[in-house]
Design an enzyme around this catalytic site. Structure first.
Site, PDB file in Angstrom:
ATOM      1  N   PHE A 239     -30.942  -8.299 -24.870  1.00 27.85           N
ATOM      2  CA  PHE A 239     -32.268  -7.778 -24.458  1.00 27.85           C
ATOM      3  C   PHE A 239     -33.070  -7.188 -25.631  1.00 27.85           C
ATOM      4  CE2 PHE A 239     -30.533  -3.658 -22.192  1.00 27.85           C
ATOM      5  CZ  PHE A 239     -29.953  -3.257 -23.367  1.00 27.85           C
ATOM      6  N   GLU A 240     -34.332  -6.899 -25.322  1.00 26.90           N
ATOM      7  CA  GLU A 240     -35.320  -6.421 -26.323  1.00 26.90           C
ATOM      8  C   GLU A 240     -35.426  -7.385 -27.509  1.00 26.90           C
ATOM      9  OE1 GLU A 240     -35.424  -2.246 -26.945  1.00 26.90           O
ATOM     10  OE2 GLU A 240     -34.948  -1.835 -24.859  1.00 26.90           O
TER      11      GLU A 240
HETATM   12  C1  LIG Z   1     -29.656  -5.976 -18.095  1.00 22.95           C
HETATM   13  C2  LIG Z   1     -31.016  -6.436 -18.491  1.00 22.95           C
HETATM   14  C3  LIG Z   1     -32.037  -5.506 -18.647  1.00 22.95           C
HETATM   15  C4  LIG Z   1     -33.327  -5.924 -18.981  1.00 22.95           C
HETATM   16  N1  LIG Z   1     -34.352  -4.999 -19.018  1.00 22.95           N
HETATM   17  C5  LIG Z   1     -35.635  -5.433 -19.163  1.00 22.95           C
HETATM   18  C6  LIG Z   1     -36.745  -4.524 -19.022  1.00 22.95           C
HETATM   19  O1  LIG Z   1     -36.564  -3.331 -18.781  1.00 22.95           O
HETATM   20  N2  LIG Z   1     -37.998  -5.027 -19.148  1.00 22.95           N
HETATM   21  C7  LIG Z   1     -38.243  -6.333 -19.423  1.00 22.95           C
HETATM   22  O2  LIG Z   1     -39.400  -6.715 -19.523  1.00 22.95           O
HETATM   23  N3  LIG Z   1     -37.213  -7.214 -19.579  1.00 22.95           N
HETATM   24  C8  LIG Z   1     -35.924  -6.800 -19.436  1.00 22.95           C
HETATM   25  N4  LIG Z   1     -34.877  -7.690 -19.553  1.00 22.95           N
HETATM   26  C9  LIG Z   1     -35.145  -9.063 -19.951  1.00 22.95           C
HETATM   27  C10 LIG Z   1     -34.635  -9.392 -21.356  1.00 22.95           C
HETATM   28  O3  LIG Z   1     -35.418  -8.775 -22.330  1.00 22.95           O
HETATM   29  C11 LIG Z   1     -34.564 -10.913 -21.482  1.00 22.95           C
HETATM   30  O4  LIG Z   1     -33.420 -11.323 -20.742  1.00 22.95           O
HETATM   31  C12 LIG Z   1     -34.488 -11.410 -22.902  1.00 22.95           C
HETATM   32  O5  LIG Z   1     -35.691 -11.180 -23.568  1.00 22.95           O
HETATM   33  C13 LIG Z   1     -34.162 -12.910 -22.984  1.00 22.95           C
HETATM   34  O6  LIG Z   1     -34.945 -13.658 -22.120  1.00 22.95           O
HETATM   35  P1  LIG Z   1     -34.244 -14.704 -21.117  1.00 22.95           P
HETATM   36  O7  LIG Z   1     -33.134 -13.989 -20.452  1.00 22.95           O
HETATM   37  O8  LIG Z   1     -35.290 -15.310 -20.275  1.00 22.95           O
HETATM   38  O9  LIG Z   1     -33.597 -15.778 -22.057  1.00 22.95           O
HETATM   39  P2  LIG Z   1     -34.291 -17.158 -22.683  1.00 22.95           P
HETATM   40  O10 LIG Z   1     -35.563 -16.748 -23.285  1.00 22.95           O
HETATM   41  O11 LIG Z   1     -34.308 -18.129 -21.558  1.00 22.95           O
HETATM   42  O12 LIG Z   1     -33.249 -17.540 -23.739  1.00 22.95           O
HETATM   43  C14 LIG Z   1     -32.016 -18.196 -23.450  1.00 22.95           C
HETATM   44  C15 LIG Z   1     -31.319 -18.515 -24.769  1.00 22.95           C
HETATM   45  O13 LIG Z   1     -32.147 -19.408 -25.528  1.00 22.95           O
HETATM   46  C16 LIG Z   1     -32.405 -18.872 -26.807  1.00 22.95           C
HETATM   47  N5  LIG Z   1     -33.761 -19.225 -27.206  1.00 22.95           N
HETATM   48  C17 LIG Z   1     -34.903 -19.066 -26.493  1.00 22.95           C
HETATM   49  N6  LIG Z   1     -35.954 -19.505 -27.196  1.00 22.95           N
HETATM   50  C18 LIG Z   1     -35.481 -19.942 -28.378  1.00 22.95           C
HETATM   51  C19 LIG Z   1     -36.076 -20.496 -29.548  1.00 22.95           C
HETATM   52  N7  LIG Z   1     -37.396 -20.640 -29.682  1.00 22.95           N
HETATM   53  N8  LIG Z   1     -35.288 -20.831 -30.577  1.00 22.95           N
HETATM   54  C20 LIG Z   1     -33.939 -20.672 -30.514  1.00 22.95           C
HETATM   55  N9  LIG Z   1     -33.331 -20.133 -29.444  1.00 22.95           N
HETATM   56  C21 LIG Z   1     -34.077 -19.772 -28.383  1.00 22.95           C
HETATM   57  C22 LIG Z   1     -32.238 -17.367 -26.647  1.00 22.95           C
HETATM   58  O14 LIG Z   1     -31.938 -16.717 -27.871  1.00 22.95           O
HETATM   59  C23 LIG Z   1     -31.086 -17.302 -25.647  1.00 22.95           C
HETATM   60  O15 LIG Z   1     -29.866 -17.409 -26.337  1.00 22.95           O
HETATM   61  C24 LIG Z   1     -33.583  -7.281 -19.226  1.00 22.95           C
HETATM   62  C25 LIG Z   1     -32.535  -8.217 -19.111  1.00 22.95           C
HETATM   63  C26 LIG Z   1     -31.286  -7.816 -18.720  1.00 22.95           C
HETATM   64  C27 LIG Z   1     -30.209  -8.850 -18.533  1.00 22.95           C
END
Ligand SMILES: Cc1cc2nc3c(=O)[nH]c(=O)nc-3n(C[C@H](O)[C@H](O)[C@H](O)COP(=O)(O)OP(=O)(O)OC[C@H]3O[C@@H](n4cnc5c(N)ncnc54)[C@H](O)[C@@H]3O)c2cc1C
Length: 586
Positions: free
Chosen positions: A392-393
């Site tokens: 995250f973040e």
């Molecule tokens: C417990 C928890 C708490 C959270 N709290 C908050 C919160 O308070 N507020 C909020 O807004 N969000 C929150 N989140 C969301 C969190 O910030 C996101 O899960 C995170 O930013 C990743 O996004 P995603 O899960 O959609 O993964 P994706 O963006 O779908 O990524 C999946 C994988 O693909 C990789 N990837 C994606 N794009 C690329 C690229 N261009 N090049 C190479 N690799 C790539 C990523 O690194 C990752 O390994 C939380 C998530 C969790 C699980």
């Protein structure tokens, strides 16, 4: 145009080391140290007496009476300025408390971090005086918890692609529609800083740009989903938030219309600093528990601590703990001094420390053997709790790309101007002369940045390596830009390696700066380290010898990782990786 603030890490990409940022290692004032230490003593005594981590993990919540008691103690006010009812701690002091809470229970740490590191941070950074007076005092007492709502089902890493939209009506109110997922404190927050696309005019055209809004849950059309169930950090709370024609008054716009994405990124810098401090505490915790276990567990008639393979793990963990703490509080110090840029540094600290935490929990489980895997011992919970930190973040992949690509911007722009100057040599004569001078200095090996002057002799060779490696990074960046040009954006293997080289330089520089300060304090006769970071080290001769050994090991390991990234950058086996990936994907 205003000049960009200086950044130590951007400097590395340009082949320079800005010693006015590197030294002295930041510290908090004695006054603040006394206040924080007293607060931490009360807080940790309460946590150890009343808060059961295993219960929290099993029941997936922090008991409400714990939150109430911590609110009464003032925990949720620590970084809020005094004039709004808070304790007014600096970022460094705040992160010390955050580290201690997270080391005790990661879920509780996340509740605190969501509230203060990212929840109310936008109001502190961009809020009007009226917004600050309305929200911050209630946030400080814990009456109103805060959330930061960016992520959506279709927009995680690609946060600019959010689909929540707000449109301004004739009466000035905004009407907001959309869905957010996994929003921290989402089941109970009373202040929700939510990001939405809004139409704005840019260069005569209407386009969508992100704007931040402060939402209240009693606004009609605002609903929440069930709490999220997770692998770890189970005491923390996340929920979906749904907005259906939510009417938002104009005074609830946070910052400028269309400037919300930049604000979100500034908020996340603060969040990443908190995460890096939390991870540093986690590594130290793992080291303590692994050491205790290794001393007690006997096999083959001896404690397993007597076997070299166990000792190697403990030593590596100790070096990582020293580096992680050094880099966490170096970075918070950059935020506190206020005159330098720290976006790349916050990302680098989050990446390095969360990777170090992963290594540490993994080795902790390994040292604990079968007990590391079964329930009833704390190790498997720690393993699960740590995992979210790399995600995250900003995932560590995205943050590596951010560090690599942002860092290369400066040298890329310089080389572009050189290219232009070559086409118009008379006009660009001054620039070309400067460039030729640079080349000559580099070619004769005299161009490397130096850490000159009065530094601790025991660290001299590490500074020399830091300088030589900074020069290597600059040369590597130049080769990469010349070879790939704009196409570098698609060369993620290359960008990530460049980022790893820069991240290693940054964490090594922070480690050296802290060691320098510790040695200076010892030379000046201090019996204890000044308040440089969360752990206070003794400074007798034996402790100083131990600190030097830790620093040596940390620098050596960093040098090895730097070289590994540099070597990988120069070899052309990526085609094979791409081909196998293509085979896999079909
Ligand atoms: C417990 C928890 C708490 C959270 N709290 C908050 C919160 O308070 N507020 C909020 O807004 N969000 C929150 N989140 C969301 C969190 O910030 C996101 O899960 C995170 O930013 C990743 O996004 P995603 O899960 O959609 O993964 P994706 O963006 O779908 O990524 C999946 C994988 O693909 C990789 N990837 C994606 N794009 C690329 C690229 N261009 N090049 C190479 N690799 C790539 C990523 O690194 C990752 O390994 C939380 C998530 C969790 C699980």
């Amino acid at each position: 145009m205003a000049e960009a603030a200086r950044s130590l890490t951007r400097g590395f990409f340009e082949g320079t080391i800005d010693t006015s940022i590197l030294f002295p290692y930041p510290r908090i004032s004695d006054d603040e140290d006394v206040r924080v230490s007293a607060f931490l003593a009360e807080l940790t005594a309460y946590l150890e007496r009343e808060v059961d981590r295993a219960w929290i993990d099993e029941h997936e919540q922090v008991p409400p009476q714990v939150i109430e008691e911590l609110s009464r103690m003032g925990l949720f006010s620590i970084s809020i300025p005094k004039e709004y009812g808070g304790m007014g701690l600096s970022q460094s002091a705040y992160c010390r408390v955050f580290e201690a809470v997270t080391a005790y229970d990661v879920g509780l740490g996340i509740i605190l971090g969501v509230h203060l590191s990212i929840g109310i941070k936008g109001i502190l950074l961009a809020g009007t005086e009226a917004q600050k007076r309305l929200y911050l005092p209630k946030a400080a007492t814990g009456e109103w918890f805060a959330s930061f709502a960016l992520t959506e089902p279709g927009a995680g890493s690609d946060a600019q692609g959010i689909e929540t939209r707000a449109v301004r009506g004739d009466d000035g109110h905004w009407v907001l529609n959309g869905d957010k997922i996994w929003i921290g404190n989402g089941s109970f927050s009373e202040i929700v800083v939510a990001f939405a696309q809004t139409p704005v005019v840019r260069k005569g055209e209407t386009v969508d740009r992100v704007t931040a809004f402060i939402l209240r849950p009693d606004m009609p059309g605002f609903t929440r989903g069930e709490p999220l169930r997770k692998m770890g950090a189970r005491g923390s709370n996340q929920a979906e938030l749904h907005f259906r024609d939510v009417r938002v008054p104009p005074e609830n716009v946070l910052g400028e219309v269309g400037e919300g994405f930049k604000l979100a990124m500034r908020i996340l810098n603060s969040g990443r600093q908190g995460l890096s401090a939390g991870a540093a505490g986690g590594v130290r915790n793992c080291l303590r528990m692994a050491t205790e276990f290794a001393r007690e567990r006997e096999q083959f008639g001896r404690p397993i601590a007597e076997f070299e393979l166990t000792q190697g793990k403990l030593a590596a963990m100790a070096a990582d703990a020293f580096t992680a703490e050094s880099v966490a509080y170096f970075t918070t110090g950059l935020a506190d001094r206020g005159d330098v840029d720290y976006a790349l540094e916050s990302a680098a600290a989050k990446v390095w420390n969360s990777d170090a935490l992963d290594r540490a929990v993994d080795e902790l489980v390994q040292i604990a053997g079968g007990r590391g895997f079964v329930k009833g011992y704390p190790y498997e919970r720690m393993y699960r709790d740590a995992r979210i930190t790399r995600i995250f973040e900003g995932t560590n992949e995205i943050l590596r790309l951010f560090v690599g690509l942002s860092g290369m911007q400066g040298p890329g722009e310089y080389l572009r101007r050189i290219g232009q100057a070559l086409r118009h040599p008379i006009k660009g004569l001054g620039l070309l002369r400067e460039f030729a001078g640079d080349r000559v200095r580099m070619a004769v090996g005299g161009g490397e940045p130096e850490i000159a002057g009065d530094v601790q002799p025991a660290l001299r060779r590490h500074y020399d390596y830091l300088a030589a490696h900074t020069r290597d990074l600059r040369a590597a960046v130049e080769r990469v830009i010349r070879r790939y040009g704009k196409e570098v954006v698609e060369r993620q293997f290359v960008v990530a390696r460049v980022a790893d080289m820069a991240i290693e330089l940054y964490v090594r520089a922070a480690t050296l700066s802290r060691t320098e300060a510790l040695l200076d304090a010892h030379a000046a006769g201090a019996a204890q380290a000044p308040p440089l970071s969360s752990s206070r080290m003794a400074l007798d001769d034996e402790s100083v010898a131990r600190i030097l050994r830790l620093c040596d090991l940390a620098c050596q390991r960093s040098g090895l990782r730097f070289r590994a990234a540099r070597v990988a950058l120069n070899d052309d086996r990526d085609d094979l990786l791409r081909s196998v990936a293509a085979d896999v994907l079909g």
